[in-house]
Design a protein around this motif. Structure first.
Motif, PDB file in Angstrom:
ATOM      1  N   GLN A   1     101.857 -60.489  57.397  1.00 13.76           N
ATOM      2  CA  GLN A   1     102.995 -61.366  57.067  1.00 13.76           C
ATOM      3  C   GLN A   1     102.668 -62.327  55.937  1.00 13.76           C
ATOM      4  N   CYS A   2     101.407 -62.330  55.501  1.00 12.64           N
ATOM      5  CA  CYS A   2     100.960 -63.298  54.486  1.00 12.64           C
ATOM      6  C   CYS A   2     101.673 -63.039  53.163  1.00 12.64           C
ATOM      7  N   VAL A   3     102.248 -64.091  52.578  1.00 16.82           N
ATOM      8  CA  VAL A   3     102.979 -63.908  51.315  1.00 16.82           C
ATOM      9  C   VAL A   3     102.094 -64.171  50.102  1.00 16.82           C
ATOM     10  N   HIS A   4     100.873 -64.684  50.313  1.00 13.33           N
ATOM     11  CA  HIS A   4      99.987 -64.982  49.181  1.00 13.33           C
ATOM     12  C   HIS A   4      98.913 -63.925  48.980  1.00 13.33           C
ATOM     13  N   GLY A   5      98.385 -63.412  50.062  1.00 12.00           N
ATOM     14  CA  GLY A   5      97.272 -62.474  49.921  1.00 12.00           C
ATOM     15  C   GLY A   5      97.108 -61.674  51.188  1.00 12.00           C
ATOM     16  N   THR A   6      95.900 -61.690  51.770  1.00 12.18           N
ATOM     17  CA  THR A   6      95.658 -60.922  52.984  1.00 12.18           C
ATOM     18  C   THR A   6      95.203 -61.851  54.102  1.00 12.18           C
ATOM     19  N   GLY A   7      95.999 -62.883  54.352  1.00 11.39           N
ATOM     20  CA  GLY A   7      95.677 -63.805  55.443  1.00 11.39           C
ATOM     21  C   GLY A   7      95.102 -65.108  54.939  1.00 11.39           C
ATOM     22  N   CYS A   8      95.821 -65.763  54.021  1.00 12.14           N
ATOM     23  CA  CYS A   8      95.316 -66.996  53.392  1.00 12.14           C
ATOM     24  C   CYS A   8      95.218 -68.138  54.399  1.00 12.14           C
ATOM     25  N   GLY A   9      96.066 -68.087  55.430  1.00 14.26           N
ATOM     26  CA  GLY A   9      96.043 -69.165  56.420  1.00 14.26           C
ATOM     27  C   GLY A   9      96.903 -70.359  56.028  1.00 14.26           C
ATOM     28  N   GLU A  10      97.451 -70.327  54.810  1.00 14.87           N
ATOM     29  CA  GLU A  10      98.191 -71.491  54.317  1.00 14.87           C
ATOM     30  C   GLU A  10      99.695 -71.249  54.220  1.00 14.87           C
ATOM     31  N   CYS A  11     100.087 -70.010  53.938  1.00 19.60           N
ATOM     32  CA  CYS A  11     101.498 -69.740  53.646  1.00 19.60           C
ATOM     33  C   CYS A  11     102.329 -69.707  54.941  1.00 19.60           C
ATOM     34  N   PRO A  12     103.657 -69.743  54.822  1.00 17.62           N
ATOM     35  CA  PRO A  12     104.515 -69.727  56.029  1.00 17.62           C
ATOM     36  C   PRO A  12     104.278 -68.495  56.898  1.00 17.62           C
ATOM     37  N   GLY A  13     104.043 -67.328  56.257  1.00 16.75           N
ATOM     38  CA  GLY A  13     103.815 -66.099  57.028  1.00 16.75           C
ATOM     39  C   GLY A  13     102.605 -66.222  57.931  1.00 16.75           C
ATOM     40  N   CYS A  14     101.494 -66.710  57.378  1.00 12.74           N
ATOM     41  CA  CYS A  14     100.261 -66.900  58.152  1.00 12.74           C
ATOM     42  C   CYS A  14     100.479 -67.956  59.236  1.00 12.74           C
ATOM     43  N   HIS A  15     101.067 -69.080  58.812  1.00 13.65           N
ATOM     44  CA  HIS A  15     101.247 -70.223  59.696  1.00 13.65           C
ATOM     45  C   HIS A  15     102.058 -69.872  60.935  1.00 13.65           C
TER      46      HIS A  15
END
Ligand SMILES: [Zn+2]
Length: 420
Positions: A89-103
């Protein structure tokens, strides 16, 4: 929040594979609808199944729609599955932990990620059918519908068949992540397994567990190291031992068992104590949840209403309450079994320490605080007697797993531990 894979302890190879798959999945999304049509059949055909069998990662099929995470309890199967879901679900990369998808995924609020955590002894077919149906809908976030099934080994046969059907003909944007102790046919059906890529997790080394306790939970280094060793690679258990005095007390009571076995009567007493402690621990863990659930359901059903139709509503409500009670009873049984199993694992660790000492094996003891006692046992029993006792504990676990009444299995074990 840091990278979504940060809490997956000691699983470097798995993380590399999952990142690669998440990158491939992101590429599929970027390539758009045309690529999606082309990629669909690839993940479904026989070559993908072959890849799953051999474990080969072909970059062109780096992503597939069904995965099984295997590994011993505490190795992080569900942690890995949730992290991978976030990476998808990460919209920046492969699990950045920061974006809404990760969060949202890590926080359990992503509308396109469903975590199925069975509370009873098994996952039923009704639950599975409803899940499969919802999983077929278009992802609202425009990425993937992810279904995580924890304890997939607890699927009933009918539920397994419902799941298999969905995995055989997956909707184009749906990903199934299953967690199970192993790919043994007892844990997961051969047909489901053949459709999934397997990600094996290993028992994390004690150093890695201690490190994460210090970094993430702020636990003092010496406590973290002791707890990591005592928990035998089980991350969640290590954290509980480090933070919960009650958990430490229960463990100490279990490790006092070998000392207490002085005769037949004492063996039966020890069996009763172990069973009752497991019951008490289980009750403490579910009572509060039970009451909360019941109150919530009663409120939802409008208990106490007096208006027109209230009587009819209450008749329907009685059925729902009965259903809830059934579910709660099943959850209590499972909590008891889990508590008893934890105790048996601690006990097995003690006799394993005695065995390694009798053999003068150059390995660290599991239970540093009872190492002297295990050493005395090693002297008295020798390697053979220590091994027989260790086997008695493992046989007890196997018997309970095979549905022997816990009290009977534990009594037999205590007698064997006493006699040697
Ligand atoms: Zn992200």
């Amino acid at each position: 929040m840091s990278d979504v894979f940060a809490d997956l302890v000691g699983q470097d190879e798995a993380v590399v594979e999952l990142r690669r798959a998440a990158a491939a999945a992101a590429a599929v999304l970027r390539a758009g609808a045309a690529a999606l049509v082309a990629a669909g059949p690839v993940s479904r055909d026989a070559s993908a199944a072959d890849d799953a069998v051999t474990g080969a990662v072909d970059p062109s099929t780096g992503m597939t729609h069904a995965w099984i995470f295997t590994g011993p309890p505490g190795s992080g199967r569900s942690v890995a599955a949730r992290a991978f879901a976030a990476a998808l679900q990460c919209v920046h990369g492969t699990g950045c932990g920061e974006c809404p998808g990760c969060h949202t995924t890590m926080g359990g609020t992503n509308a396109d990620v469903r975590m199925v955590v069975p509370e009873g002894l098994s996952i039923g077919v009704g639950e599975m059918r409803a899940l499969v149906l919802r999983a077929a809908s278009t992802p609202s976030g425009g990425r993937w519908q992810v279904v995580v099934i924890e304890d997939a080994d607890r699927l009933t046969e009918a539920a397994g068949n419902a799941l298999l059907k969905a995995i055989e003909e997956p909707p184009p944007r749906t990903v199934f992540l299953l967690c199970a102790p192993s790919t043994h046919p007892d844990d997961i059906s051969v047909t489901i397994r053949s459709r999934c890529r397997v990600v094996p997790l290993r028992q994390p080394p004690a150093d890695a567990v201690a490190e994460v306790l210090v970094r993430r939970d702020g636990i003092a280094l010496d406590v973290a190291q002791w707890a990591a060793a005592a928990a035998q690679g089980h991350v969640g258990r290590a954290r509980r031992l480090a933070r919960d005095p009650e958990a430490r007390k229960r463990r100490e009571a279990v490790l006092a068992v070998p000392r207490r076995l002085t005769g037949v009567g004492a063996a039966f007493d020890a069996a009763s104590a172990l069973i009752e402690a497991a019951e008490a621990e289980a009750e403490a863990s579910v009572t509060e949840a039970d009451a909360t659930e019941r109150a919530a359901l009663e409120t939802a059903l409008g208990a106490g209403g007096t208006g027109r139709g209230a009587a009819g509503a209450m008749r329907g409500a009685a059925g729902q309450l009965k259903e809830l009670e059934k579910r709660q009873k099943s959850r209590a049984t499972r909590a008891q079994r889990d508590a008893l199993d934890r105790a048996l694992v601690d006990l097995a660790g003690f006799y394993r320490d005695a065995l390694t000492m009798a053999l003068s094996a150059p390995v660290a003891p599991v239970h540093t605080d009872t190492a002297a006692l295990a050493g005395a046992g090693a002297q008295k029993w020798d390697a053979e007697g220590s091994l027989r006792r260790l086997e008695a504990v493992l046989a007890c676990r196997a018997a309970i797993e095979a549905n022997v009444k816990p009290r009977i299995a534990v009594e037999a074990m205590m007698l064997a531990l006493w006699k040697g």
